[in-house]
Each structure stands twice: as C-alpha cells, then as structure tokens.
Enzyme design. Structure first.
Site, PDB file in Angstrom:
ATOM      1  N   ALA A 165      -7.578  22.315 -52.597  1.00  0.00           N
ATOM      2  CA  ALA A 165      -6.317  23.013 -53.041  1.00  0.00           C
ATOM      3  C   ALA A 165      -6.506  24.253 -53.871  1.00  0.00           C
ATOM      4  O   ALA A 165      -7.886  24.315 -54.300  1.00  0.00           O
ATOM      5  CB  ALA A 165      -5.511  22.272 -53.618  1.00  0.00           C
TER       6      ALA A 165
ATOM      7  N   GLY B 234      -8.524  18.760 -51.151  1.00  0.00           N
ATOM      8  CA  GLY B 234      -7.574  19.054 -50.182  1.00  0.00           C
ATOM      9  C   GLY B 234      -8.167  19.199 -48.670  1.00  0.00           C
ATOM     10  O   GLY B 234      -7.498  19.203 -47.658  1.00  0.00           O
TER      11      GLY B 234
ATOM     12  N   GLU C 122      -8.801  16.163 -47.158  1.00  0.00           N
ATOM     13  CA  GLU C 122      -7.595  15.565 -46.827  1.00  0.00           C
ATOM     14  C   GLU C 122      -6.939  16.246 -45.353  1.00  0.00           C
ATOM     15  O   GLU C 122      -6.372  15.502 -44.687  1.00  0.00           O
ATOM     16  CB  GLU C 122      -6.601  15.699 -48.140  1.00  0.00           C
ATOM     17  CG  GLU C 122      -7.050  14.891 -49.313  1.00  0.00           C
ATOM     18  CD  GLU C 122      -6.053  15.037 -50.390  1.00  0.00           C
ATOM     19  OE1 GLU C 122      -6.055  16.305 -51.042  1.00  0.00           O
ATOM     20  OE2 GLU C 122      -5.532  14.023 -50.669  1.00  0.00           O
TER      21      GLU C 122
ATOM     22  N   GLU D 135     -11.232  15.343 -56.806  1.00  0.00           N
ATOM     23  CA  GLU D 135     -10.225  16.035 -57.900  1.00  0.00           C
ATOM     24  C   GLU D 135     -10.562  15.317 -59.108  1.00  0.00           C
ATOM     25  O   GLU D 135     -10.024  15.874 -60.372  1.00  0.00           O
ATOM     26  CB  GLU D 135      -9.032  15.248 -57.153  1.00  0.00           C
ATOM     27  CG  GLU D 135      -8.579  16.108 -56.047  1.00  0.00           C
ATOM     28  CD  GLU D 135      -9.140  15.562 -54.553  1.00  0.00           C
ATOM     29  OE1 GLU D 135     -10.183  15.010 -54.573  1.00  0.00           O
ATOM     30  OE2 GLU D 135      -8.632  16.093 -53.535  1.00  0.00           O
TER      31      GLU D 135
HETATM   32  N1  3HC Z   1      -9.540  27.041 -55.547  1.00  0.00           N
HETATM   33  C1  3HC Z   1      -9.580  28.289 -55.912  1.00  0.00           C
HETATM   34  N2  3HC Z   1     -10.879  28.832 -56.216  1.00  0.00           N
HETATM   35  C2  3HC Z   1     -12.017  28.395 -55.828  1.00  0.00           C
HETATM   36  C3  3HC Z   1     -11.745  27.068 -55.519  1.00  0.00           C
HETATM   37  C4  3HC Z   1     -10.620  26.455 -55.243  1.00  0.00           C
HETATM   38  N3  3HC Z   1     -10.669  25.196 -54.769  1.00  0.00           N
HETATM   39  N4  3HC Z   1     -13.048  26.559 -55.227  1.00  0.00           N
HETATM   40  C5  3HC Z   1     -14.017  27.614 -55.533  1.00  0.00           C
HETATM   41  N5  3HC Z   1     -13.153  28.620 -56.027  1.00  0.00           N
HETATM   42  C6  3HC Z   1     -13.770  30.072 -56.409  1.00  0.00           C
HETATM   43  C7  3HC Z   1     -14.403  29.916 -57.625  1.00  0.00           C
HETATM   44  O1  3HC Z   1     -13.820  30.067 -58.795  1.00  0.00           O
HETATM   45  C8  3HC Z   1     -15.534  31.229 -57.397  1.00  0.00           C
HETATM   46  O2  3HC Z   1     -14.676  32.339 -57.697  1.00  0.00           O
HETATM   47  P1  3HC Z   1     -15.328  33.751 -58.365  1.00  0.00           P
HETATM   48  O3  3HC Z   1     -16.214  34.207 -57.274  1.00  0.00           O
HETATM   49  O4  3HC Z   1     -13.976  34.533 -58.539  1.00  0.00           O
HETATM   50  O5  3HC Z   1     -16.067  33.159 -59.609  1.00  0.00           O
HETATM   51  C9  3HC Z   1     -15.650  31.320 -55.670  1.00  0.00           C
HETATM   52  O6  3HC Z   1     -14.396  30.508 -55.396  1.00  0.00           O
HETATM   53  C10 3HC Z   1     -16.859  30.590 -55.352  1.00  0.00           C
HETATM   54  O7  3HC Z   1     -17.031  29.554 -56.063  1.00  0.00           O
HETATM   55  P2  3HC Z   1     -18.617  28.879 -56.311  1.00  0.00           P
HETATM   56  O8  3HC Z   1     -19.173  29.748 -57.121  1.00  0.00           O
HETATM   57  O9  3HC Z   1     -18.364  27.544 -56.965  1.00  0.00           O
HETATM   58  O10 3HC Z   1     -19.389  28.864 -54.936  1.00  0.00           O
HETATM   59  P3  3HC Z   1     -20.263  27.797 -54.379  1.00  0.00           P
HETATM   60  O11 3HC Z   1     -20.683  28.205 -52.897  1.00  0.00           O
HETATM   61  O12 3HC Z   1     -21.520  27.474 -55.101  1.00  0.00           O
HETATM   62  O13 3HC Z   1     -19.540  26.580 -54.075  1.00  0.00           O
HETATM   63  C11 3HC Z   1     -17.627  24.991 -53.721  1.00  0.00           C
HETATM   64  C12 3HC Z   1     -18.486  26.296 -53.283  1.00  0.00           C
HETATM   65  C13 3HC Z   1     -18.662  23.863 -53.232  1.00  0.00           C
HETATM   66  C14 3HC Z   1     -16.577  24.911 -52.586  1.00  0.00           C
HETATM   67  C15 3HC Z   1     -17.394  25.209 -55.129  1.00  0.00           C
HETATM   68  O14 3HC Z   1     -16.669  26.117 -55.369  1.00  0.00           O
HETATM   69  C16 3HC Z   1     -16.669  23.706 -55.465  1.00  0.00           C
HETATM   70  O15 3HC Z   1     -16.880  22.714 -55.659  1.00  0.00           O
HETATM   71  N6  3HC Z   1     -15.328  24.190 -55.548  1.00  0.00           N
HETATM   72  C17 3HC Z   1     -14.283  22.920 -56.227  1.00  0.00           C
HETATM   73  C18 3HC Z   1     -13.802  22.079 -54.976  1.00  0.00           C
HETATM   74  C19 3HC Z   1     -12.873  21.071 -55.426  1.00  0.00           C
HETATM   75  O16 3HC Z   1     -12.785  20.467 -56.442  1.00  0.00           O
HETATM   76  N7  3HC Z   1     -11.687  20.982 -54.751  1.00  0.00           N
HETATM   77  C20 3HC Z   1     -10.653  20.091 -55.019  1.00  0.00           C
HETATM   78  C21 3HC Z   1      -9.568  21.014 -55.394  1.00  0.00           C
HETATM   79  S1  3HC Z   1      -8.355  19.989 -56.226  1.00  0.00           S
HETATM   80  C22 3HC Z   1      -7.492  19.369 -54.659  1.00  0.00           C
HETATM   81  O17 3HC Z   1      -7.985  19.751 -53.522  1.00  0.00           O
HETATM   82  C23 3HC Z   1      -6.124  18.852 -54.718  1.00  0.00           C
HETATM   83  C24 3HC Z   1      -5.595  18.233 -53.722  1.00  0.00           C
HETATM   84  O18 3HC Z   1      -6.118  16.727 -53.556  1.00  0.00           O
HETATM   85  C25 3HC Z   1      -4.294  18.160 -53.474  1.00  0.00           C
END
Ligand code: 3HC
Ligand code: NAI
Length: 708
Positions: A70, A109, A112, A132
């Site tokens: 997400a 997400g 998902e 999450e």
């Molecule tokens: N939403 C918005 N921005 C995101 C994001 C997300 N889910 N994931 C990463 N970003 C952004 C980062 O803030 C960063 O932004 P910036 O360049 O402006 O600083 C950019 O993307 C790159 O991120 P990383 O430096 O972390 O890049 P990597 O290549 O090292 O890693 C990744 C990529 C493995 C995808 C890592 O970013 C990550 O773990 N992201 C979070 C994943 C996550 O937690 N997803 C679950 C979200 S909650 C959800 O999905 C709810 C659902 O169940 C309803």
C-alpha cells in the site's frame, strides 16, 4: 529483464499479448498501491472481462519490484476509492485466470494482490512478505484471510507476526507461489506460465476457496501459542494480537465475514498512535541517508579497509566490514594484542557457528579476507582506515600521525572515538580534509546505527564516502556534528543524569528501570549500566571531574558502587545482584542502603514518584537535550535524533523516537514540565531555546523535519 513502458504515462497499463492481457504496474519507486494504481488495476480487470480476445490476465511490476505494498504516504489521509480490499476482491472475482508474476518486492498489499490472483510465479531475487506489523498494521486487503487458507494457519501467522521476507524458493515450499521461474526475465516467465495454464485449460482458482486452512481444533494450538508468545514478549504492540484475532476469524468465520472483521481491525490499527510512530521511523530511516554531502559529492571507491585497534570495537568493526565483503587489515600494538584482536574476530564467527548460522567453510572464507600486522606500512594500499584505539587524545593523535605517513592521498581516515574532539584529531595532521568520525555502536557488527561525525574541515567527498560505506555495511547512518558525545551519547548523558537525580530524590533504580522498561525500552538505565560495566562510566566521570561545573548537581551513588568493585554483570553485582552465570539481576538490599546513605549525605528528603512522573522527567530531559542538539545544528533535524535513539539506544520504535513522541504529547506540555522542574534545579532544567521558540510559534518538531 524488466519491461520498459516509459512511453506510457499512466501508472497501470494493459495491452494484449496474443490472448493474454498484460497488466503492468509502473509507479516508481516501488509500485506502491496509491489510488491511481488501485483504479488502474480494477480497470484492467474490467477490460479483461469485456475483451473476448483476452483469455487470461498477467500482472507484473515495472522496474525492480512487483508491488512494494500500500502507499504508506496515504495513511492517515482521507481514504479514496477504490479501497485495496475492493481491488483484491475484484481481481479474485475475475472470470478469467489471473496470474501474478513476481520479481523484487511483493510486500504487504503487493503480496495481497498476488494472493488474490489465481496463480503465482516468482523468480530468483523475489522478496515476498506481509510486513505490515512493522508499521503497526495488519494485512488489510484480505491477507489475513487468504494467507491462512493458502499456506495454513501456522505459516501464515509466522509470516505476519515476524514481517519477514521470504525468497522465491521458500515461497514455493510454503505454497505461497506455484512456480519459480528459470530465468530472471519476469515478462517472459510470466507470459510462458500464463500460456501454459491456458493450454492446460487451468480453471479460475480462488484463494478464498483454498483448502489449505486447518479448520477447528487443529489450528487452535497455533493460535494460542501465538497469543502466548505475544504476551511473553510484551512489547506493548497493538497490532500483533489483532493479527491473531483476524487469523482466528479466518478459521471460524465465512470468508466475507472474515474480510469485514479484518477491515475493522485494520482501521483500528491505522488510527493507533503506534502506526504513526512506526511509519515516522520508516520514513526517517530513509531520510537520514540523504545527507547534504551525498547530493553534492561523489564517494571515493572503497575496496580495502584498515582497522587500527583490535579491542571490542575494532574487532566488531572488522567483522562488519568482512561481512559486507570488504577485505580488512588490522593493526595492533604488538603481536600479543594482534593475536587477541584476531581471536575477538574469530570468536564472533564461532558464536554464529555454534548457533548454526555459519559454517566452518564460510568462516574460512571470511577470514581469508582478514590480515593483521603490527606495522602501519600494511595500510599503504587501504582506501579507508578506521581507528578504534584507546579513548585518549594523545594515543589517537599518534595513530593519525602514522596514518598520515603511510596512507595513500585518496584514503579516508576515520575515527571511532566516542567523545573526543575530532576537529582536534584532524588538526593534528596535514590532511584534515580526509578525517571523518565513524561512530559505531557495540556490538559493531550487529548494531544498525552509525553516526557519521562531520568535522569542520572535512571534504564533502569524504562524508559521502562514509555514507556509501554505511550502505555497504547495511547500517543506518546519521549525520552528526562535533561536540561532546555527538548526538546519541550527548543526549544519553543528560537523561541518565535525570535518572540519577530521580534516584537520589526517592525513586529506586529498580522502579526507574521498571518504568522505563514498561514505556517500551528493552532495559532501564541501571540494567544497561550493569550490562555495559560500571567501570567505563566511572573512568569517564573521573576524567571529567576537573571540568565539571561545581554548581551542577552530581549524584555519587554510582561512584559508591564502583569503589566497592561492583561493576555490574561482569562482577556479579552492580545495581543488581547476579546469581552465578545469570544475566537477570535481583534487587540488592545493600545497594538500597548505600542509596539511603547518599540521600542523607546530600541532605535529600526522599519523595515518592509514580511511574508516570519518572517517565515525564526522563523524557523531558531527553527531548530538551534533543532540542539543543538540533538548535546547535549537531543534528540536522529532529528526525535524525529519533533515528539515533531508536537504533542505538533502544528507544521504543512504536513511539517514533523522542522528538516524535514529544509532538504527540504536545510541546507546550513538555515545556510546562521542564519549567516546573526548573524551579527545583534551574541549572539542569534550562529550557532549550528551540523548544521555547517552537511553543511560542505554535509549531512542532515535525515542522523542522522537511528543512535539512
Ligand atoms: N509506500 C510509499 N513509499 C514507499 C513504500 C510504500 N509502500 N515503500 C517504499 N517507499 C519509498 C521509500 O520511502 C523511498 O522513498 P524516497 O526515495 O523518497 O526516500 C523509496 O520508496 C525507496 O525505498 P527504499 O529506499 O526502501 O528502497 P529499497 O529498494 O531499499 O527497498 C522495499 C524497497 C523493499 C519495497 C522497501 O522500500 C520496503 O520494505 N518498503 C515497505 C514495504 C511495506 O512495508 N509494505 C507494506 C505496506 S502496508 C500495506 O501494504 C497495507 C496493506 O495490507 C493494506
Ligand atoms: P578496547 O580497550 O577494547 O580496545 C582498544 C584496542 O586498541 C586494544 O586492543 C589496544 O591494544 C589497541 N591499541 C591501543 N593503542 C594502540 C595503538 N597505538 N596502535 C594499535 N592499537 C592500539 O577499547 P574499545 O572499547 O574497543 O574502544 C575503542 C574506541 O572505540 C574508543 O575510542 C572508544 O571510545 C570507542 N567506542 C567504544 C564503544 C564501546 O562500547 N566500547 C562504542 C563506540 C565507540
């Protein structure tokens, strides 16, 4: 190979490839599921339903990832339709087979969406997970209902409660994906798999109908074990229990009802302050990497590193470097010290072997990149040298004189000093522009934090190199200015003093530790001191005695314990008593008596403090000094302090760090507390000018986080 659709402007495109509708999510940087992506995915499913030529749907991500989850930036803002659960349900309901082809991240997400698809293929390098929980959430787009149906209750709980990522092969063995591709060409692999499914007349296969779910009794042990585990670890987190409740619902309720239950729980998590704190930590940890020098200067290449000193820190730093694949040359004073240094390094690897986390041959490979010498000449080829000798200016300056003599002109010269003036170290040689602070935390191969201390005369390229090294070491770098203790230890000294004041004023060390632990720290300040060894702080206090303000309050209780040789765990007693071999201490009546005597000596009439009062003082001290550190530009922004305290000092991540916490409490409230405490001790409790300014202007710390 990754598909390029740079010529298209929308974030989700779809086009026919023969009889397969290819849907590409292209929303850099990580294809997060923002509202436009959600709309695009639903539109693509509708297009597939309406187009007779499309017999199957293939979803892939452009760039390096499938879908990173997400869009975290949308959390806390008004929600826009369609919701992600709607999108997943839409995908699952499609009457034509939908295939998700996964490369890179399929997280939260993103996974998902894949779980709602009918078939899944992943290629090597894929990272699948439901992380999450790390953001204070639970999988809120059907993940808690579909994952247990697909891979069983136990495996689903383990994924969701740990938030860990699994690779393609593990995903295959768990049953999360149906196939692992032969190549990393995700488009070709996805198309071939979809084609194969069509040829085999593979039916639409909905995860909601999957039979993997262990019903009734057999899932009960996994659910109760998970609940017991959460209660035991008692980190005060909000979402883990809710995850278990949702999985329970997946077992006991029909799918639609389970989805509704999951939605309610998800919204409760979304609205919790813990989500705010954890998301703040997530973005802050990415923000700190972008120090000004990393934008303007090109880092120097680092292929080989020297480490001077093979004690606690030198050995840990050497292991961190070796683990990142960098060859290391260690310099020590004499052969015996060098042998000890090498033994320290080996001990770390032997510990991992004992735990089954490293093999003998892997250890051999790492040590093949390690050399030691007692001659500085061995550092001549090094691109960087990190000094970790005794904390003594004369000793350090002598080492830097040697480095000046032997190191090549492009070499970066770093010091791991905890407190010493790095400007003075730099000024002692003819190339101050090459000198930077790299302040690691113990154990250096484990702790994530790395303070990059930037002296006045350093070249920006050298600072950029330090940040580059941090990335190689998978550490979280925080830019700090030169001062006594930099960011972390400077703030630590103040809140530790506040704890000492509380102790002398009437709270027991055990009560303070309990209050701090219950707030969310893994340990209280006196447990930490017993673990680290009271002698270290004692030596520092003695060294500083001459420069200490004679009017400043100085609590002598720790000195009384050290004078008796009670240094903590290593001497089996400190603030606590330790039974032989035990790392958990018990209360010590003699310590209580010493404290009582000290109160009398200092003419203090003991008062009682509630846990809340203890935390208010402890936090006010931390926040006020944090504000000073920002005010003096030692830290770029409040968020740099948050990242430092979370990753180096055990500050509870779900509170987002002390400065984020201060914002949630309200800066006016924090200032009011400080003014109250100031009446008792105006020297210690001087409100930070920055805090005063922010309160007067009605601003908060977050308002400063954008302005590095
Ligand atoms: N939403 C918005 N921005 C995101 C994001 C997300 N889910 N994931 C990463 N970003 C952004 C980062 O803030 C960063 O932004 P910036 O360049 O402006 O600083 C950019 O993307 C790159 O991120 P990383 O430096 O972390 O890049 P990597 O290549 O090292 O890693 C990744 C990529 C493995 C995808 C890592 O970013 C990550 O773990 N992201 C979070 C994943 C996550 O937690 N997803 C679950 C979200 S909650 C959800 O999905 C709810 C659902 O169940 C309803
Ligand atoms: P230590 O006492 O364990 O190790 C110091 C090592 O340096 C010893 O092995 C000694 O033989 C060697 N040494 C001394 N003079 C030398 C010289 N001239 N040439 C080569 N080697 C020499 O000390 P520790 O704890 O590893 O600390 C090292 C530095 O790291 C200090 O500056 C300390 O302030 C800093 N530091 C310590 C942390 C900790 O938790 N111990 C955390 C962060 C920084």
């Amino acid at each position: 190979m990754t598909p390029s659709i740079a010529s298209q402007s929308v974030v989700v495109t779809h086009e026919l490839h023969g009889n397969i509708l290819l849907v590409i999510v292209d929303n850099p940087p990580v294809n997060a599921l923002g509202v436009e992506v959600r709309q695009g995915l639903l539109a693509a499913v509708e297009a597939a339903e309406m187009n007779d030529a499309a017999r199957a749907v293939l979803i892939i991500g452009a760039g390096r990832n499938f879908i990173g989850g997400a869009d975290i930036r949308e959390f806390g803002k008004p929600s826009r339709l369609p919701t992600l659960p709607d999108v997943c349900n839409g995908i699952e309901s499609c009457r034509k087979p939908v295939v998700a082809a996964i490369h890179g991240a399929a997280l939260g997400g993103g996974l998902e969406v894949a779980l709602a698809s009918h078939y899944r293929i992943a290629v090597d390098g894929a990272k699948l997970g439901l992380p999450e929980v790390k953001l204070g959430l639970l999988p809120g787009a059907g993940g808690t209902q579909r994952a247990p149906r697909l891979i069983g209750v136990e495996a689903a709980l383990s994924l969701m409660l740990s938030g860990r990522h699994v690779g393609a092969q593990e995903a295959l063995s768990l049953g999360l994906v149906d196939r692992v591709g032969q190549s990393d060409d995700i488009l070709a692999e996805g198309l071939a798999y979809a084609q194969e499914l069509l040829l085999a007349h593979a039916p639409v296969r909905r995860t909601r109908d999957a039979l993997g779910l262990a019903h009734g009794e057999s899932s009960a042990p996994a659910l109760s074990a998970a609940r017991a585990d959460i209660a035991r670890s008692s980190k005060g987190l909000f979402s883990p229990l809710k995850i278990v409740d949702c999985v329970d619902a997946a077992v006991t309720m029909p799918f639609e009802e389970g989805l509704r239950f999951e939605r309610e729980q998800f919204l409760a998590c979304l609205n919790s302050p813990q989500r705010g704190g954890l998301v703040h930590a997530f973005f802050s940890e990415r923000e700190v990497q972008k120090a000004p020098e990393t934008r303007t200067a090109v880092p120097r290449p680092i292929h080989a590193v020297g480490v001077v000193g093979g004690g606690t820190m030198g050995a840990g730093i050497a292991v961190a470097l070796l683990d990142s694949g960098l060859p290391v040359t260690m310099i020590e004073r004499d052969d015996a010290s060098l042998a000890r240094g090498r033994a320290h390094v080996e001990k770390v690897y032997d510990g991992l072997i004992a735990k089954g986390r490293l093999t003998d041959s892997e250890k051999g490979k790492k040590l093949a990149c390690f050399t030691g010498s007692i001659s500085y000449d061995a550092l001549a080829g090094g691109d960087m040298v990190i000094e970790a000798v005794f904390e003594d200016m004369a000793v350090k300056q002598a080492v830097f004189a040697e480095l000046e003599r032997v190191c090549k002109p492009s070499a970066v010269l770093a010091t791991n000093t905890s407190y010493l003036d790095i400007d003075a170290i730099a000024a002692s040689i003819s190339r101050p522009q090459d000198v930077v602070g790299l302040h690691f935390f113990s154990p250096a191969n484990i702790m994530k934090l790395l303070e990059v201390v930037v002296p006045a005369r350093v070249n920006a390229e050298v600072v950029a190199t330090a940040f580059d090294l941090a990335k190689k070491l998978r550490k979280i770098p925080v830019r700090a200015g030169v001062c006594d203790g930099f960011i972390g230890n400077r703030i630590l000294a103040v809140y530790r003093a506040a704890a000492d004041h509380l102790m002398e004023d009437g709270a027991s060390p055990y009560q303070i530790d309990k209050a701090v632990h219950d707030f969310g720290f893994p340990m209280g300040p006196y447990q930490v001191m017993d673990l680290a060894g009271g002698d270290i702080g004692w030596a520092t206090r003695k060294r500083r005695a001459v420069t200490r303000d004679p009017n400043a309050r100085y609590v002598q209780i720790s000195d009384r314990l050290c004078e008796r040789g009670w240094f903590g765990q290593k001497t089996a007693r400190g603030f606590y008593l330790y039974q032989q071999g035990s790392r958990t201490g018990t209360q010590d009546q003699e310590v209580k008596a010493i404290i009582a005597a000290e109160r009398e000596r200092a003419s203090v009439t003991p008062r009682t403090f509630s846990h809340e009062q203890i935390i208010r003082r402890y936090m006010a001290a931390m926040i006020n000094e944090g504000a000073n550190v920002v005010h003096e530009r030692i830290a770029l922004r409040p968020l740099d302090i948050d990242v430092t305290l979370i990753n180096g000092f055990g500050y509870p991540r779900h509170r987002g760090g002390p400065m984020n916490y201060a914002d949630t409490v309200g800066l006016a409230n924090v200032l009011a507390d400080i003014r109250e405490f100031e009446k008792e001790d105006p020297l210690f409790w001087r409100p930070s000018p920055l805090l005063v300014k922010l309160v007067e202007s009605g601003n908060n710390f977050a308002s400063l986080n954008q302005t590095a």
